[in-house]
Scaffold this motif. Structure first.
Motif, PDB file in Angstrom:
ATOM      1  N   ALA A 274      -4.454  -2.721   7.543  1.00  0.00           N
ATOM      2  CA  ALA A 274      -5.743  -3.317   7.189  1.00  0.00           C
ATOM      3  C   ALA A 274      -6.350  -2.629   5.973  1.00  0.00           C
ATOM      4  O   ALA A 274      -6.901  -3.287   5.076  1.00  0.00           O
ATOM      5  N   ARG A 275      -6.242  -1.303   5.926  1.00  0.00           N
ATOM      6  CA  ARG A 275      -6.802  -0.572   4.787  1.00  0.00           C
ATOM      7  C   ARG A 275      -6.079  -0.919   3.487  1.00  0.00           C
ATOM      8  O   ARG A 275      -6.706  -1.050   2.429  1.00  0.00           O
ATOM      9  N   GLN A 276      -4.769  -1.043   3.553  1.00  0.00           N
ATOM     10  CA  GLN A 276      -4.020  -1.434   2.356  1.00  0.00           C
ATOM     11  C   GLN A 276      -4.449  -2.822   1.885  1.00  0.00           C
ATOM     12  O   GLN A 276      -4.624  -3.052   0.674  1.00  0.00           O
ATOM     13  N   SER A 277      -4.613  -3.749   2.823  1.00  0.00           N
ATOM     14  CA  SER A 277      -5.024  -5.108   2.465  1.00  0.00           C
ATOM     15  C   SER A 277      -6.415  -5.110   1.843  1.00  0.00           C
ATOM     16  O   SER A 277      -6.664  -5.817   0.854  1.00  0.00           O
ATOM     17  N   GLU A 278      -7.328  -4.333   2.426  1.00  0.00           N
ATOM     18  CA  GLU A 278      -8.677  -4.220   1.859  1.00  0.00           C
ATOM     19  C   GLU A 278      -8.615  -3.736   0.419  1.00  0.00           C
ATOM     20  O   GLU A 278      -9.262  -4.306  -0.477  1.00  0.00           O
ATOM     21  N   ASP A 279      -7.857  -2.687   0.207  1.00  0.00           N
ATOM     22  CA  ASP A 279      -7.804  -2.072  -1.110  1.00  0.00           C
ATOM     23  C   ASP A 279      -7.237  -3.039  -2.144  1.00  0.00           C
ATOM     24  O   ASP A 279      -7.773  -3.173  -3.255  1.00  0.00           O
ATOM     25  N   ARG A 280      -6.143  -3.711  -1.797  1.00  0.00           N
ATOM     26  CA  ARG A 280      -5.554  -4.669  -2.737  1.00  0.00           C
ATOM     27  C   ARG A 280      -6.549  -5.777  -3.082  1.00  0.00           C
ATOM     28  O   ARG A 280      -6.673  -6.182  -4.246  1.00  0.00           O
ATOM     29  N   ALA A 281      -7.269  -6.275  -2.063  1.00  0.00           N
ATOM     30  CA  ALA A 281      -8.204  -7.378  -2.297  1.00  0.00           C
ATOM     31  C   ALA A 281      -9.363  -6.954  -3.191  1.00  0.00           C
ATOM     32  O   ALA A 281      -9.745  -7.674  -4.117  1.00  0.00           O
ATOM     33  N   VAL A 282      -9.926  -5.766  -2.922  1.00  0.00           N
ATOM     34  CA  VAL A 282     -11.045  -5.292  -3.732  1.00  0.00           C
ATOM     35  C   VAL A 282     -10.617  -5.096  -5.182  1.00  0.00           C
ATOM     36  O   VAL A 282     -11.291  -5.559  -6.114  1.00  0.00           O
ATOM     37  N   LEU A 283      -9.515  -4.414  -5.389  1.00  0.00           N
ATOM     38  CA  LEU A 283      -9.077  -4.122  -6.752  1.00  0.00           C
ATOM     39  C   LEU A 283      -8.658  -5.388  -7.486  1.00  0.00           C
ATOM     40  O   LEU A 283      -8.908  -5.529  -8.691  1.00  0.00           O
ATOM     41  N   GLU A 284      -8.058  -6.319  -6.777  1.00  0.00           N
ATOM     42  CA  GLU A 284      -7.713  -7.592  -7.415  1.00  0.00           C
ATOM     43  C   GLU A 284      -8.978  -8.315  -7.871  1.00  0.00           C
ATOM     44  O   GLU A 284      -9.028  -8.872  -8.971  1.00  0.00           O
ATOM     45  N   ASP A 285     -10.020  -8.320  -7.025  1.00  0.00           N
ATOM     46  CA  ASP A 285     -11.297  -8.923  -7.400  1.00  0.00           C
ATOM     47  C   ASP A 285     -11.877  -8.278  -8.660  1.00  0.00           C
ATOM     48  O   ASP A 285     -12.552  -8.933  -9.457  1.00  0.00           O
ATOM     49  N   MET A 286     -11.627  -6.990  -8.819  1.00  0.00           N
ATOM     50  CA  MET A 286     -12.158  -6.249  -9.961  1.00  0.00           C
ATOM     51  C   MET A 286     -11.280  -6.364 -11.206  1.00  0.00           C
ATOM     52  O   MET A 286     -11.610  -5.831 -12.260  1.00  0.00           O
ATOM     53  N   GLY A 287     -10.140  -7.037 -11.073  1.00  0.00           N
ATOM     54  CA  GLY A 287      -9.224  -7.156 -12.194  1.00  0.00           C
ATOM     55  C   GLY A 287      -8.406  -5.913 -12.435  1.00  0.00           C
ATOM     56  O   GLY A 287      -8.023  -5.612 -13.571  1.00  0.00           O
ATOM     57  N   VAL A 288      -8.094  -5.194 -11.361  1.00  0.00           N
ATOM     58  CA  VAL A 288      -7.429  -3.895 -11.445  1.00  0.00           C
ATOM     59  C   VAL A 288      -6.083  -3.959 -10.731  1.00  0.00           C
ATOM     60  O   VAL A 288      -5.950  -4.574  -9.673  1.00  0.00           O
ATOM     61  N   GLN A 289      -5.080  -3.311 -11.293  1.00  0.00           N
ATOM     62  CA  GLN A 289      -3.766  -3.228 -10.654  1.00  0.00           C
ATOM     63  C   GLN A 289      -3.768  -2.117  -9.621  1.00  0.00           C
ATOM     64  O   GLN A 289      -4.244  -1.004  -9.884  1.00  0.00           O
ATOM     65  N   SER A 290      -3.238  -2.379  -8.438  1.00  0.00           N
ATOM     66  CA  SER A 290      -3.173  -1.371  -7.384  1.00  0.00           C
ATOM     67  C   SER A 290      -1.734  -0.987  -7.098  1.00  0.00           C
ATOM     68  O   SER A 290      -0.838  -1.832  -7.082  1.00  0.00           O
ATOM     69  N   ILE A 291      -1.529   0.304  -6.883  1.00  0.00           N
ATOM     70  CA  ILE A 291      -0.226   0.851  -6.511  1.00  0.00           C
ATOM     71  C   ILE A 291      -0.443   1.761  -5.305  1.00  0.00           C
ATOM     72  O   ILE A 291      -1.333   2.613  -5.329  1.00  0.00           O
ATOM     73  N   HIS A 292       0.348   1.583  -4.267  1.00  0.00           N
ATOM     74  CA  HIS A 292       0.275   2.430  -3.076  1.00  0.00           C
ATOM     75  C   HIS A 292       1.542   3.270  -3.005  1.00  0.00           C
ATOM     76  O   HIS A 292       2.647   2.737  -2.919  1.00  0.00           O
ATOM     77  N   LEU A 293       1.367   4.597  -3.054  1.00  0.00           N
ATOM     78  CA  LEU A 293       2.515   5.497  -3.153  1.00  0.00           C
ATOM     79  C   LEU A 293       3.142   5.864  -1.814  1.00  0.00           C
ATOM     80  O   LEU A 293       4.208   6.469  -1.768  1.00  0.00           O
ATOM     81  N   GLY A 294       2.486   5.544  -0.698  1.00  0.00           N
ATOM     82  CA  GLY A 294       3.140   5.615   0.596  1.00  0.00           C
ATOM     83  C   GLY A 294       3.241   6.975   1.256  1.00  0.00           C
ATOM     84  O   GLY A 294       4.016   7.140   2.199  1.00  0.00           O
ATOM     85  N   GLU A 295       2.455   7.954   0.807  1.00  0.00           N
ATOM     86  CA  GLU A 295       2.470   9.256   1.484  1.00  0.00           C
ATOM     87  C   GLU A 295       1.576   9.208   2.720  1.00  0.00           C
ATOM     88  O   GLU A 295       0.662   8.378   2.820  1.00  0.00           O
ATOM     89  N   VAL A 296       1.818  10.115   3.649  1.00  0.00           N
ATOM     90  CA  VAL A 296       1.100  10.117   4.931  1.00  0.00           C
ATOM     91  C   VAL A 296      -0.228  10.864   4.804  1.00  0.00           C
ATOM     92  O   VAL A 296      -0.278  11.986   4.279  1.00  0.00           O
ATOM     93  N   ASP A 297      -1.279  10.241   5.274  1.00  0.00           N
ATOM     94  CA  ASP A 297      -2.617  10.822   5.304  1.00  0.00           C
ATOM     95  C   ASP A 297      -2.599  12.153   6.069  1.00  0.00           C
ATOM     96  O   ASP A 297      -1.870  12.321   7.045  1.00  0.00           O
TER      97      ASP A 297
END
Length: 272
Positions: free
Chosen positions: A80-103
């Motif tokens: 859910a957090r990944q989906s939120e982040d992609r949606a927000v940044l896409e709305d802002m016209g920003v490219q998102s990259i998720h590097l996949g390390e563990v919190d």
């Protein structure tokens, strides 16, 4: 500041900017107004480092975090957090990259502490996690020795990103609040002193200040951005799994964004 800052000089052109975000909201929390303003005229890339969890059993601190987010399953929460982040940044016209390390809340030790570690993991997960508690480990400001390999790997990953994106500026957190994932991200960013801009970590900076001694040692001074702040709370609320836990009263303060840039003498080759 009596002379143009590193950010202001870059604003005169349209070269790409790369933002390193420790978690799936930090770039927007700390830099959302500047990002949205600049995304109109240049490529903005947000690379988020710690974007995954591990399966149960989890520590008490991790379980508390999931309750605050109202999603009891760690895998579902981070999807859910990944989906939120992609949606927000896409709305802002920003490219998102998720590097996949563990919190940090979910990061386990590479080597078991003792025989029968799986049993210990079930009985007392704190014994098998790198940062057993939030207050005394994650927020204590001390990066575990076991994360040194991770830092080296991330430096390589970010160097590749810098080359691929041809980013003129690299933004990373200043580590206000001393969260270990923010400190790790800062260490990675420091590998690019000629491109580096640090940002004040919001909302930690509502109650804590930057390490002035460290900033002085680096030769960095504050620079402030206060345009477009009215739109920022709306962007932050687009992270519904996070916003209520971060701002339990429902009010998101309109705080100017603070950045740290080299002073007149330029950056100094010293570590924090």
């Amino acid at each position: 500041m009596p002379f143009p800052s590193r950010v202001e000089r870059s604003m005169a052109g349209d070269a790409p900017w790369l933002f390193l975000s420790p978690h799936l909201d930090d770039a927007v929390l700390s830099c959302g107004a500047l990002i949205e303003a600049q995304a109109q005229g240049r490529q903005i890339i947000v690379a988020t480092i710690f974007t995954e969890a591990t399966p149960a059993p989890h520590t008490r601190a991790a379980r508390s975090f999931m309750r605050q987010c109202t999603v009891p399953d760690a895998g579902e929460l981070f999807q859910a957090r990944q989906s939120e982040d992609r949606a927000v940044l896409e709305d802002m016209g920003v490219q998102s990259i998720h590097l996949g390390e563990v919190d940090a809340l979910f990061r386990r030790r590479r080597k078991p502490l003792a025989m029968g570690s799986s049993a210990w993991d079930r009985l007392l997960p704190e014994l098998t996690h790198r940062y057993p508690t939030y207050r005394f480990d994650i927020a204590h400001g001390r990066v575990a020795k076991g994360d040194r390999t991770l830092i080296r790997q991330l430096r390589t990953d970010v160097a590749v990103l810098m080359a691929q994106t041809q980013a003129e500026l690299l933004f990373c957190p200043a580590g206000v609040g001393k969260h270990v994932d923010h400190l790790i991200t800062r260490e990675v960013g420091k590998g690019h002193p000629e491109n580096l801009v640090m940002y004040s970590d919001f909302p930690y900076d509502l109650t804590a200040g930057p390490d002035e001694r460290c900033l002085s040692a680096m030769g960095f001074v504050p620079w402030t951005w206060d345009e477009g702040l009215d739109a920022k709370p709306g962007r932050i609320r687009q992270y519904p799994t996070q916003v209520d836990a971060l701002f339990p009263g429902g009010v998101i303060p309109l705080k100017p964004e603070t950045y740290f840039v080299p002073g007149r003498g330029g950056p100094r080759a010293r570590s924090f």
